[in-house]
Design a protein around this motif. Structure first.
Motif, short mmCIF file in Angstrom:
data_model
loop_
_atom_site.label_atom_id
_atom_site.label_comp_id
_atom_site.label_asym_id
_atom_site.label_seq_id
_atom_site.Cartn_x
_atom_site.Cartn_y
_atom_site.Cartn_z
N LYS A 70 14.08 39.23 -25.54
CA LYS A 70 13.84 37.86 -25.48
C LYS A 70 15.06 37.47 -25.63
N LYS A 71 16.17 37.58 -25.88
CA LYS A 71 17.52 36.70 -25.72
C LYS A 71 17.27 35.28 -27.06
N GLN A 72 16.89 36.13 -28.13
CA GLN A 72 16.62 34.72 -29.38
C GLN A 72 16.73 35.46 -30.71
N TYR A 73 16.91 34.48 -31.22
CA TYR A 73 17.13 34.73 -33.02
C TYR A 73 15.88 34.83 -33.40
N TYR A 74 15.53 35.28 -34.59
CA TYR A 74 14.31 35.20 -35.66
C TYR A 74 14.44 35.38 -36.88
N TYR A 75 13.78 34.87 -37.53
CA TYR A 75 14.43 35.44 -39.01
C TYR A 75 12.13 36.10 -39.41
N GLY A 76 12.80 37.27 -40.38
CA GLY A 76 11.56 37.79 -40.40
C GLY A 76 12.40 39.45 -40.81
N PHE A 77 11.24 40.94 -39.82
CA PHE A 77 11.48 42.31 -39.84
C PHE A 77 11.51 42.62 -38.49
N HIS A 78 12.51 43.87 -38.38
CA HIS A 78 12.37 44.48 -37.22
C HIS A 78 11.33 46.31 -37.23
N GLY A 79 10.40 45.77 -36.76
CA GLY A 79 9.34 47.59 -36.12
C GLY A 79 10.61 48.39 -35.66
N PRO A 80 11.32 49.45 -35.64
CA PRO A 80 11.66 50.94 -35.16
C PRO A 80 9.88 51.46 -35.06
N LEU A 81 10.48 51.94 -33.87
CA LEU A 81 9.20 52.79 -33.17
C LEU A 81 9.76 53.94 -32.58
N LEU A 82 8.60 55.32 -32.89
CA LEU A 82 9.23 56.76 -32.30
C LEU A 82 7.90 57.45 -31.01
N ILE A 83 7.75 57.43 -30.51
CA ILE A 83 6.46 57.93 -29.71
C ILE A 83 6.69 59.05 -28.80
N SER A 84 6.46 60.09 -27.91
CA SER A 84 6.32 60.59 -27.28
C SER A 84 6.07 61.04 -26.20
N SER A 85 5.91 61.35 -25.32
CA SER A 85 6.46 61.46 -23.57
C SER A 85 5.15 61.13 -22.65
N LEU A 86 3.90 61.45 -24.23
CA LEU A 86 2.39 60.27 -23.38
C LEU A 86 2.61 59.54 -24.17
#
Length: 224
Positions: A70-86
């Motif tokens: 989004k090319k922007q700064y924010y205040y909060g958290f980050h949500g790393p996510l892992l998915i399968s190939s489906l």
């Protein structure tokens, strides 16, 4: 009559059951057994950036970060996510917005092996070598000033496969409003995020059981 506050509190106390169901649904979809996984994340702002200095919620827990998409700064958290190939969500966590994406990968990749595809934010030769010792072939696009060792066709296939997680992220944000934060503390926020992840996985499972060609086509689930 049960108030909304009481209901939310009781729902949050069911977190272990939600985690158990999430794991069972993922196993039913063979998500952990897939040989290809994709990792990415999305921002979870707790307030608009101009209100951050006055925000009392999540004091000492949230932080400032930058969202490259989004090319922007924010205040909060980050949500790393892992998915399968489906497109099955196999792991998820939440971290302060300024946390390193590479550090989260160890937690996300505990139950998998094979090829894992990330973006340039995960680029690290040291991390790649360490994951290789754990049976994980971690690949990311290279920067423009780096020499590419793979063929052009392989790089295109890698990038095409990685776009799947952008679709899953888009569904979580648009359909499940996972970026919206109404919680006042980390306990309720974590449970809310887990509920959204569970809902998405359940939708994919229902689509799969109904014989949908693409389990990620959630519009078709309503038609069925």
């Amino acid at each position: 009559m049960t108030t909304r506050e009481t209901f939310v509190r009781r729902a949050a106390n069911l977190c272990w059951i939600k985690q158990y169901l999430q794991q069972k649904f993922t196993q039913a979809l063979q998500g952990f057994n897939d040989n290809i996984h994709i990792v990415d994340g999305f921002p979870i702002p707790v307030c608009v950036i101009t209100r951050a200095p006055r925000c009392r919620s999540f004091a000492g827990e949230a932080s400032y970060g930058y969202c490259a998409a989004k090319k922007q700064y924010y205040y909060g958290f980050h949500g790393p996510l892992l998915i399968s190939s489906l497109g099955v969500i196999t792991a998820f966590t939440s971290t302060p917005a300024n946390s390193s994406e590479r550090d989260c990968l160890w937690e996300l990749a505990q139950n998998i092996s094979g090829l894992v595809i990330g973006d340039k934010g995960y680029l690290s030769s040291a991390l790649q070598e360490e994951l290789q010792q754990e049976g994980i072939n971690f690949q990311t696009p290279l920067r423009k000033n780096m020499k590419e060792t793979w063929t052009l066709d392989f790089v295109k296939e890698l990038m095409s496969t990685r776009r799947l997680i952008e679709m899953v992220n888009g569904q979580l944000c648009a359909r499940f409003s996972i970026e919206k934060v109404w919680a006042r503390d980390l306990w309720h926020l974590t449970n809310r995020l887990g509920r959204k992840i569970l809902a998405h996985t359940l939708a994919v499972l229902l689509n799969s059981r109904c014989g949908a060609v693409n389990p990620l086509q959630l519009d078709g689930l309503l038609a069925i």
